[in-house]
Structure formats: C-alpha cells, structure tokens
Design an enzyme around this catalytic site. Structure first.
Site, mmCIF file in Angstrom:
data_model
loop_
_atom_site.group_PDB
_atom_site.id
_atom_site.type_symbol
_atom_site.label_atom_id
_atom_site.label_comp_id
_atom_site.label_asym_id
_atom_site.label_seq_id
_atom_site.Cartn_x
_atom_site.Cartn_y
_atom_site.Cartn_z
ATOM 1 C CE LYS A 22 -3.195 5.341 0.953
ATOM 2 N NZ LYS A 22 -1.934 4.569 0.975
ATOM 3 C CG ASN A 23 -2.702 2.226 -2.146
ATOM 4 O OD1 ASN A 23 -2.209 3.139 -1.483
ATOM 5 N ND2 ASN A 23 -3.263 1.157 -1.596
ATOM 6 C CB CYS A 116 3.979 -0.342 9.483
ATOM 7 S SG CYS A 116 2.362 -0.068 8.821
ATOM 8 N NE ARG A 121 2.696 -2.157 5.075
ATOM 9 C CZ ARG A 121 1.848 -1.212 4.681
ATOM 10 N NH1 ARG A 121 1.563 -0.210 5.463
ATOM 11 N NH2 ARG A 121 1.314 -1.267 3.481
ATOM 12 C CG ASP A 305 -5.664 -1.112 1.879
ATOM 13 O OD1 ASP A 305 -5.038 -1.559 2.859
ATOM 14 O OD2 ASP A 305 -5.088 -0.592 0.895
ATOM 15 N NE ARG A 397 -0.546 7.555 5.674
ATOM 16 C CZ ARG A 397 -0.692 6.229 5.669
ATOM 17 N NH1 ARG A 397 -1.068 5.603 6.756
ATOM 18 N NH2 ARG A 397 -0.456 5.514 4.594
HETATM 19 C C1 UD1 Z 1 0.158 -2.016 -0.627
HETATM 20 C C2 UD1 Z 1 -0.784 -0.862 -0.375
HETATM 21 C C3 UD1 Z 1 -1.540 -1.050 0.930
HETATM 22 C C4 UD1 Z 1 -2.226 -2.417 0.938
HETATM 23 C C5 UD1 Z 1 -1.252 -3.533 0.595
HETATM 24 C C6 UD1 Z 1 -1.920 -4.893 0.456
HETATM 25 C C7 UD1 Z 1 0.298 1.028 -1.442
HETATM 26 C C8 UD1 Z 1 0.991 2.331 -1.282
HETATM 27 N N1 UD1 Z 1 -0.034 0.376 -0.318
HETATM 28 O O1 UD1 Z 1 1.110 -2.019 0.425
HETATM 29 O O2 UD1 Z 1 -2.507 -0.013 1.056
HETATM 30 O O3 UD1 Z 1 -2.774 -2.646 2.219
HETATM 31 O O4 UD1 Z 1 -0.583 -3.242 -0.656
HETATM 32 O O5 UD1 Z 1 -2.918 -4.828 -0.502
HETATM 33 O O6 UD1 Z 1 0.015 0.593 -2.543
HETATM 34 N N2 UD1 Z 1 5.727 -8.642 2.420
HETATM 35 C C9 UD1 Z 1 6.860 -9.348 2.778
HETATM 36 N N3 UD1 Z 1 8.057 -8.994 2.213
HETATM 37 C C10 UD1 Z 1 8.167 -7.978 1.314
HETATM 38 C C11 UD1 Z 1 6.991 -7.262 0.952
HETATM 39 C C12 UD1 Z 1 5.791 -7.613 1.537
HETATM 40 O O7 UD1 Z 1 6.807 -10.259 3.587
HETATM 41 O O8 UD1 Z 1 9.270 -7.710 0.827
HETATM 42 C C13 UD1 Z 1 4.426 -8.981 3.060
HETATM 43 C C14 UD1 Z 1 3.926 -7.860 3.967
HETATM 44 O O9 UD1 Z 1 4.474 -7.947 5.246
HETATM 45 C C15 UD1 Z 1 2.448 -8.086 3.965
HETATM 46 C C16 UD1 Z 1 2.177 -8.612 2.558
HETATM 47 O O10 UD1 Z 1 3.435 -9.068 2.063
HETATM 48 O O11 UD1 Z 1 2.110 -9.086 4.886
HETATM 49 C C17 UD1 Z 1 1.576 -7.586 1.618
HETATM 50 O O12 UD1 Z 1 2.471 -6.540 1.410
HETATM 51 P P1 UD1 Z 1 2.538 -5.713 0.053
HETATM 52 O O13 UD1 Z 1 1.658 -6.326 -0.990
HETATM 53 O O14 UD1 Z 1 3.978 -5.517 -0.280
HETATM 54 O O15 UD1 Z 1 1.900 -4.339 0.499
HETATM 55 P P2 UD1 Z 1 2.468 -2.884 0.314
HETATM 56 O O16 UD1 Z 1 3.016 -2.711 -1.064
HETATM 57 O O17 UD1 Z 1 3.311 -2.520 1.484
#
Ligand code: UD1
Length: 417
Positions: A22-23, A116, A121, A305, A397
């Site tokens: 998925k990711n 979320c 997030r 995850d 999902r």
């Molecule tokens: C992706 C995965 C999700 C997984 C996560 C962490 C997909 C579609 N989803 O989510 O399944 O659980 O990686 O491995 O690939 N953060 C900030 N600011 C930002 C972006 C992120 O503070 O601009 C923080 C988030 O709140 C969170 C952490 O960074 O605490 C990790 O987020 P991120 O690595 O961005 O995860 P996703 O890309 O949303």
C-alpha cells in the site's frame, strides 16, 4: 459499516502470497501524474486506499483501466490542479499529490488534510521544503494554494525523516532546475520503490534508502511498466497471526531484507524462521515469550505500522513486555479494545506495559484505525469464543481481503458487509 466475525482457537497452516505494498503503490500512483504518457503498474493491491487514489486520479483527468491487480494509467489529460476535498479527507496520504501536481503544472490546490485517528499529523515539513524549492504557498480557509513558475533545486535538510515529506520533495523536484539534495530523508523501502519507479520513467534520482537523496532535474518522462514491492506490513501481520496461534505457515512474495526488525522480535518471541528466495516459513511455539522493549522508530527500526499487531500477540505471552511508541503519539486506541477482550495492558503516555494472560475472550470490539483493526482480528484468532470486529472499513483500507487470506490458512473468520 462491515464487520469481521472470528471464532478463535484454530491453528493456521499452509501457504499465502503477500500482495503489493500500500505505502509503495500510493506514491507511485501519485507519481503517474508527472508522466503525461502511460504507466502500467503491476501488483497493485485491491484495497480501499488504492480505489480512493484511482478516483482522485480520474477526477484530475487521468484515464485508468484495471485488469485484476494491474492498473493502466493514461495521464496525458491530467489537467486539473485542484484535488477534491472530500477525497483528501477520506485518505490523508493524498497529500503526496502535492508534489506530483506541482511538479507537472507548477500549481496545486489541495485541502488541508486535518486530523487523524492515530494522532496529530502535521505537514509543516512538506511545506517548509517546498518553500525552499521556490514554491509560493498560501494557506487559507482550509486550503493550501501552491504556485511555482519553476522549481529550483536546493539542499534540503529534513528536521525529521518524514516519509510523506521525502516523497513530496522527490516528486516536486523531478522537473526542477538543477539538483535537489535531501539530507536526513526517510529511508523506508517504499522510498526506494518510488525512486525506482520514477527512474523507470526517465527521472534521475539516486541515494534513496541512504542518508542523502540526489534528484537531478530532467525535462521529460516516458511511458513505463513497473512491479510494486511486496507489503512488509501485511507480511508482518500474517507472521504475527501465526505467532499468536502457535502455528506454522509459509508466506510467499516477501522481501525479508525489508523486515529485519520485525523478524528479530519474532525470534525473541521464540518463533523459528526459515527463508528461501522470496519465502518465509514461521514455526511459532505454543506460547510465545515476552519481549523486553519494542521501540517504534523510523526505518530500519521497528515500524509503528506493526505496533498494534505485535501488542495483540504479546497479550498472551508468558510474561511482561513493554512497547514505546515514538512516531504517532496516540496510536494506542486498540489497547482499550484488547483490554475489553481480557488483555492486561497499562498505558503511561507513550509506553504500554503488557502482562501476558492465559487467553483472551471473544466479545464485540471496534476497529478505530487500520492496523489497530488488524490487531483485533489477530486477537480474535486466539480468543476463546467469538470476536466481532466492527467498522471493518478501516482494515479494508490496507488489506486486500484479510478474511479470505486467514480462512485460506484455516482460520474461522467471516466478513459481513
Ligand atoms: C507514512 C505511512 C504510514 C506510516 C508512517 C510512519 C504512507 C502512505 N503512510 O505516513 O503508514 O505509519 O509513514 O512510518 O506511506 N511529521 C511532522 N511534520 C510533517 C510530517 C510528519 O511533524 O510535516 C511527523 C508526524 O506527525 C509523525 C512523524 O512525523 O509523528 C512521521 O510522519 P511521516 O513519516 O510523515 O508519516 P506519513 O508519511 O504520514
């Protein structure tokens, strides 16, 4: 909303193929916007999030054909720059369209992805990096308006190796002027898969999976055909299903190199693992050992995850285990439901202390997010009696058909829509 009804107690046996990730597929689908030709993508899982992304692509002007697990996407008419709000709300990860639409059109309007169920997030890192690439960003009335006459390559250091931010920078910079360098990027296998997909269309990116990604801006992309990597989280979930039921099963289409941290915890639990080609065979003991500490971390650390599914297994271990969640602050909603099934779990902030009990008992529980829902299904496989997992939509999902897969392995599980 649908539900799973699981009667616990069956051992699992046999072999199962793991579907595409998925990711990995979601950013790859977003990336097809960059290519105003045709992308053929194999091993796309038949899951709700992929359906949502396909609907978004169609609303943006793409023509999408589906043949089993292959998607054929013609992006030549993908002229729209506004992402429909209701679909962004349905799938938070649609934020990765920011980079690809911007990369293609120099403009994008997308609604703010909002809250979320697994925690706050934010997308501050995405926006900060895009600003550094010369993008003008305005946030008003819940929408983000981005414009750039030209993306200008720069050196970006991420304050945290965010998966989504890394992907958005890569997508936005493909047609950038000069080189874009990302220091401290996310190193997840899905980032490497996105790099490989983009390069298969003619992009020039190197370093994904390491501490530095370099994107050389190019002028044109071409049609491509690509196979998505296997889903390491689905594979991990089914290995945990074997662990909680004391079973022996074999998974095919798995990439063990993507799963070391999970495999090493399974070994600490007393499971035996054998590998051959893209196969993993797991033999689990009758009762698993507790695990001292599991800390969720960015890749290659233990994946957030897999936290919920692992917690379900540890509820019936022979001792006390500790989990600390370092990625998403409120990713413990499944714990309350596991407690309703008889688990002994104490939550203190980011820490969960899990004292093993002899067995769980079946009852009605609610899936509150994707992996939390999967953890309740696993708990149901072990519990005495019947477990009903409500709000199955969350699980749909990310798993093509968890009831079909576990039934194929001998579980007593039914899905009611
Ligand atoms: C992706 C995965 C999700 C997984 C996560 C962490 C997909 C579609 N989803 O989510 O399944 O659980 O990686 O491995 O690939 N953060 C900030 N600011 C930002 C972006 C992120 O503070 O601009 C923080 C988030 O709140 C969170 C952490 O960074 O605490 C990790 O987020 P991120 O690595 O961005 O995860 P996703 O890309 O949303």
């Amino acid at each position: 909303m649908g539900k799973f009804v699981v009667t616990g107690g069956n051992k699992l046996e046999g072999e199962l193929r793991v579907h595409g990730a998925k990711n990995a597929v979601l950013p790859i689908l977003a990336a097809t916007i960059l290519n105003n030709n045709t992308s053929i993508i194999h091993d796309c899982p038949n899951i709700k999030d992929v359906d949502t992304m396909v609907t978004i692509l169609e609303r943006l002007g793409c023509k999408v054909k589906k043949d089993k697990n292959t998607l054929i996407i013609d992006s030549s008419q993908a002229d729209q720059v506004k992402v429909p709000e209701e679909l962004v709300r349905e799938m938070r990860s649609s934020i990765i369209l920011l980079g690809s639409i911007l990369g293609r059109h120099g403009e994008v309007i997308i609604s703010y992805p909002g809250g979320c169920s697994i925690g706050h997030r934010p997308i501050d890192l995405h926006l900060k990096a895009l600003r550094q690439l010369g993008v003008q960003i305005e946030e008003k009335q819940g929408y983000i308006y981005c414009k750039a006459s030209k993306i200008k390559g720069d050196e970006i250091t991420l304050d945290f190796p965010s998966v989504g931010a890394t992907e958005n920078i890569m997508l936005a910079a493909v047609f950038g002027k000069g080189n874009t360098v990302i220091y401290n990027p996310a190193k997840e296998p899905e980032i490497v898969d996105l790099q490989n997909f983009l390069n298969s269309m003619g992009a020039s990116i190197r370093g994904a999976g390491t501490n530095k990604i370099v994107i050389n801006g190019i002028k044109e992309l071409y049609s491509t055909e690509y196979n998505v990597i296997p889903d390491r989280i689905v594979a991990g979930t089914y290995l945990m299903a074997a662990a909680i039921t004391g079973s022996e099963i074999t998974l095919t289409n798995v990439e063990k190199d993507h799963m070391y941290s999970v495999l090493s915890k399974l070994r600490e639990m007393g499971c035996e693992l054998r590998y051959g080609g893209r196969r993993i065979k797991i033999s689990a003991p009758e009762q698993i050992n507790p695990v001292d500490v599991i800390r969720t971390q960015t890749y290659p650390g233990f994946p957030t995850d897999m936290q919920a599914q692992t917690m379900a297994v540890l509820t019936v271990s022979s001792g006390t285990s500790v989990i600390t969640e370092h990625i998403f602050e409120s990713r413990y909603k499944h714990a309350e439901e596991l407690i309703r099934m008889g688990a002994n779990i104490q939550l203190e902030g980011r820490t969960a202390i899990i004292k093993g009990v002899n067995n769980l008992f079946g009852t009605e529980v609610i899936a509150k997010d994707l992996r939390g829902g999967a953890s309740l299904v696993l708990a149901g496989l072990k519990a005495d009696g019947v477990t009903t997992v409500l709000d199955s939509i969350h699980v749909e999902r990310g798993y093509e058909d968890i009831a079909r897969d576990l039934s194929q392995l001998g579980a007593d599980i039914h899905f009611y829509s």
